[in-house]
Design a protein around this motif. Structure first.
Motif, PDB file in Angstrom:
ATOM      1  N   PHE A  29       0.893  -1.196  -0.016  1.00  0.00           N
ATOM      2  CA  PHE A  29      -0.036   0.057   0.155  1.00  0.00           C
ATOM      3  C   PHE A  29       0.840   1.330   0.004  1.00  0.00           C
ATOM      4  O   PHE A  29       0.669   2.293  -0.719  1.00  0.00           O
ATOM      5  N   ILE A  30       1.944   1.244   0.719  1.00  0.00           N
ATOM      6  CA  ILE A  30       2.922   2.431   0.582  1.00  0.00           C
ATOM      7  C   ILE A  30       3.298   2.705  -0.499  1.00  0.00           C
ATOM      8  O   ILE A  30       3.401   3.801  -1.096  1.00  0.00           O
ATOM      9  N   SER A  32       2.217   1.588  -3.432  1.00  0.00           N
ATOM     10  CA  SER A  32       0.985   2.023  -4.345  1.00  0.00           C
ATOM     11  C   SER A  32       0.555   3.466  -4.037  1.00  0.00           C
ATOM     12  O   SER A  32       0.570   4.004  -5.252  1.00  0.00           O
ATOM     13  N   TYR A  33       0.766   4.071  -3.049  1.00  0.00           N
ATOM     14  CA  TYR A  33       0.403   5.301  -2.693  1.00  0.00           C
ATOM     15  C   TYR A  33       1.344   6.099  -3.315  1.00  0.00           C
ATOM     16  O   TYR A  33       1.260   7.493  -3.906  1.00  0.00           O
ATOM     17  N   ASP A  36       1.309   6.445  -7.139  1.00  0.00           N
ATOM     18  CA  ASP A  36       0.186   6.574  -7.833  1.00  0.00           C
ATOM     19  C   ASP A  36       0.230   7.818  -9.128  1.00  0.00           C
ATOM     20  O   ASP A  36       0.660   8.896  -8.430  1.00  0.00           O
ATOM     21  N   SER A  39      -2.448  10.781  -7.205  1.00  0.00           N
ATOM     22  CA  SER A  39      -2.378  11.282  -5.891  1.00  0.00           C
ATOM     23  C   SER A  39      -1.053  10.785  -5.295  1.00  0.00           C
ATOM     24  O   SER A  39      -0.918  10.917  -4.228  1.00  0.00           O
ATOM     25  N   GLY A  40      -0.223  10.355  -6.115  1.00  0.00           N
ATOM     26  CA  GLY A  40       0.812   9.671  -5.559  1.00  0.00           C
ATOM     27  C   GLY A  40       1.788  10.925  -5.288  1.00  0.00           C
ATOM     28  O   GLY A  40       2.105  11.894  -5.697  1.00  0.00           O
TER      29      GLY A  40
END
Length: 210
Positions: A29-30, A32-33, A36, A39-40
């Motif tokens: 998740f880290i 992927s965020y 992104d 919103s990365g």
């Protein structure tokens, strides 16, 4: 001063070792965020620095996708490698370093002629276990691409497709090809045994001969 240096070392070591005890789900998740395209954090930073005008589709480029997964693997296991190497270095007798210093050996020369050769078994162990871990990689690439779409198995051009991901998808998700899945599992088992035997022969074979 010595206490301050030791405290700084402990903090840095804890920061490096923390990803290793973090669950793969959180790491997925880290990253992927971070990568992104809307919103990365990375795209927002590049836009604020005026290096790009719009978000970059990092995870849609096959080469970049492989680099991101490799970065995840390295970032997660860096602290573990550091702990193993530090344990090996503390086992090296200090008399060897003192003798090298008396002989006028520089730090670089001591590193390549004393430290690294004495850490050969540890290096082989880490390399082999890293290769085996690479064959067993599943959580990180699956979390990066598994939730995007139903047909997003393997990422762009199957760049993120790993052996375990293909095994699970072909056996239990997309198809019920149990025979094909069994063939993948047995092949992976043979490959892991092969690398384990190589590690054993390199690290323990010389000691047995002596």
């Amino acid at each position: 001063m010595v206490v301050r240096k030791r405290s700084l070392f402990v903090i840095l070591f804890a920061a490096c070792f923390l990803p290793y005890i973090t669950t793969p789900v959180a790491i997925g998740f880290i990253f992927s965020y971070m990568f992104d395209w809307q919103s990365g954090i990375l795209n927002q930073l590049l836009i604020q620095l005026n290096l790009v005008t719009e978000g970059v589709y990092w995870l849609q480029e096959p080469f970049i996708a492989r680099c991101v997964i490799a970065l995840m693997f390295i970032w997660r296991h860096l602290g573990y490698f550091m702990a193993i190497y530090l344990a090996g270095m503390t086992a090296i007798p200090q008399d060897i370093y003192e003798a090298a210093k008396v002989d006028g050996s520089s730090g670089t020369h001591t590193l390549f002629t004393i430290t690294l050769p004495l850490l050969k078994n540890i290096s082989v162990f880490l390399i082999v276990t890293s290769v085996i871990g690479g064959f067993q990689l599943f959580d990180e690439p699956k979390l990066l691409y598994g939730g995007w779409a139903a047909n997003s198995v393997g990422g762009p051009d199957n760049a993120a497709l790993t052996v375990i991901w293909k095994f699970i998808d072909d056996t239990f998700i997309s198809d019920n090809r149990f025979g094909y899945g069994a063939a993948i599992a047995y092949s992976l088992f043979v490959i892991i045994i092969f690398f384990s035997m190589i590690s054993y022969r390199i690290t323990a074979g010389k000691g047995e001969k002596e």
